[in-house]
Write an enzyme that holds these catalytic residues in place. Structure first.
Site, short mmCIF file in Angstrom:
data_model
loop_
_atom_site.label_atom_id
_atom_site.label_comp_id
_atom_site.label_asym_id
_atom_site.label_seq_id
_atom_site.Cartn_x
_atom_site.Cartn_y
_atom_site.Cartn_z
N LYS A 1 4.32 -0.05 -11.61
CA LYS A 1 5.67 0.43 -11.29
C LYS A 1 6.57 -0.74 -10.91
CE LYS A 1 3.90 4.96 -10.02
NZ LYS A 1 3.44 5.89 -8.99
N GLN B 1 3.26 5.79 -2.56
CA GLN B 1 2.15 6.06 -3.46
C GLN B 1 1.12 6.97 -2.78
OE1 GLN B 1 1.93 4.96 -6.77
NE2 GLN B 1 0.21 6.38 -6.82
N ASP C 1 10.42 10.46 -6.64
CA ASP C 1 9.22 11.16 -7.12
C ASP C 1 9.51 12.65 -7.31
OD1 ASP C 1 6.93 9.79 -7.78
OD2 ASP C 1 6.26 9.53 -5.72
#
Ligand code: NAP
Length: 284
Positions: free
Chosen positions: A53, A97, A120
């Site tokens: 990412k 994460q 997200d």
């Protein structure tokens, strides 16, 4: 005729190119989109995802802010960091994460991220907006799934879609997005009876189970589009999806490979959400 391969890698590369152009345009207006990627602990898979990412951000011109906390970090430490990131004008997107170490409440952490920085798409505000069909930051993997389906040219409106898996990260948002596009959606899970029959009448199949070769090739309707979200590490260290790829390829019109299908699209959609979050900041 064998199924056409849906090339997630090249689709994602095209999206990244478009985003790079958008990032330059925003830069000319004095805004450089920025993504904070927070990693807690040493989970090997998470470390790989985070590295990918961060490097994708840099290639696209998005500023990437790395925040690595130790495995022993407390929930309070993480919440304080998120508070700082919420207030930081250079940070347009915040990604924590998952999974998080046991001592940290994942739900509390997700709810602490400002919805407009929740790239997200996991915050209840964004989940709610998605479910009522309003514009929002949508979960990246599910958005990638829909983009992959669109790339095949299949008409989603009116199609029967079977989603196998009902996680908040993939299955449910993918179902909401396909429903918003007027598909007739069936969500299958571990208690569903007659999964083979559900899949056998579906024009679109999305597999998000996490079990290698769970979806049998012979279940697939001829001419269907098959999107395999599963990532399973096999004993020989190779990656495999949730669908029996070779058998399914004999019946499907189009199918994603694993790897090289959904994975690259997830990251492309994360970058897209970050650029969108930065753009919305200008509009506001
Ligand atoms: P998850 O939270 O573990 O959810 C799995 C789902 O599969 C659950 O809804 C479960 O049903 C269902 N399931 C399990 N066994 C089943 C069975 N025998 N029959 C029917 N349904 C069954 O997983 P996830 O986070 O959604 O991820 C799914 C897969 O996608 C994993 O392999 C993951 O690594 C991969 N993934 C890939 C990406 C990417 O970027 N490519 C992103 C995210 C996830 P219940 O709800 O009834 O338990």
């Amino acid at each position: 005729m064998p199924a056409a391969l849906i090339d997630g890698k090249s689709l994602a590369a095209g999206i990244r190119d478009e985003l790079a152009a958008e990032v330059s345009e925003l830069a000319a207006r004095g805004v450089r989109p920025g993504l904070a990627v927070v990693l807690v602990g040493q989970n090997a898979a998470s470390q790989v995802y985070v590295r990918n990412k961060r490097s994708a951000c840099e290639k696209t011109g998005i500023a990437s802010f790395a925040h690595d906390l130790p495995e022993s970090a407390s929930e309070e430490e993480l919440l304080s960091l998120i508070k700082l990131l919420n207030e930081d004008p250079a940070v347009h997107g915040i990604l924590v994460q998952l999974p998080l170490p046991r001592q940290i409440d994942e739900k509390r952490v997700i709810r602490s991220i400002l919805p407009e920085k929740d790239v997200d798409g996991f915050h209840p505000v964004n989940v709610g907006l998605l479910s009522i069909g309003d514009s929002c930051l949508a979960p990246c993997t599910a958005a990638g799934v829909v983009a992959l389906i669109d790339s095949t040219g299949i008409e989603i409106a009116g199609a029967r879609a079977a989603i196998v898996g009902r996680s908040n990260i993939v299955g449910k948002p993918a179902a909401m997005m396909l429903l918003a596009r007027n598909a007739t959606v069936t969500i299958c899970h571990s208690k569903t009876r007659e999964i083979a029959e559900e899949i056998g009448r579906s024009d679109i199949v999305v597999a998000a189970v996490g079990k290698p070769s769970f979806i049998k090739g012979e279940w697939i309707k001829r001419g269907a589009v098959v999107i395999d979200v599963g990532i399973n590490r096999m004993p020989d260290r190779k990656l495999a999806g949730d669908v029996e790829f070779h058998e399914a390829s004999k019946r499907a019109a189009a199918i994603t490979p694993v790897p090289g299908g959904v994975g690259p699209m997830t990251i492309a959609m994360l970058l897209k959400n970050t650029v969108e979050a930065a753009r919305l900041k200008i509009v506001r």
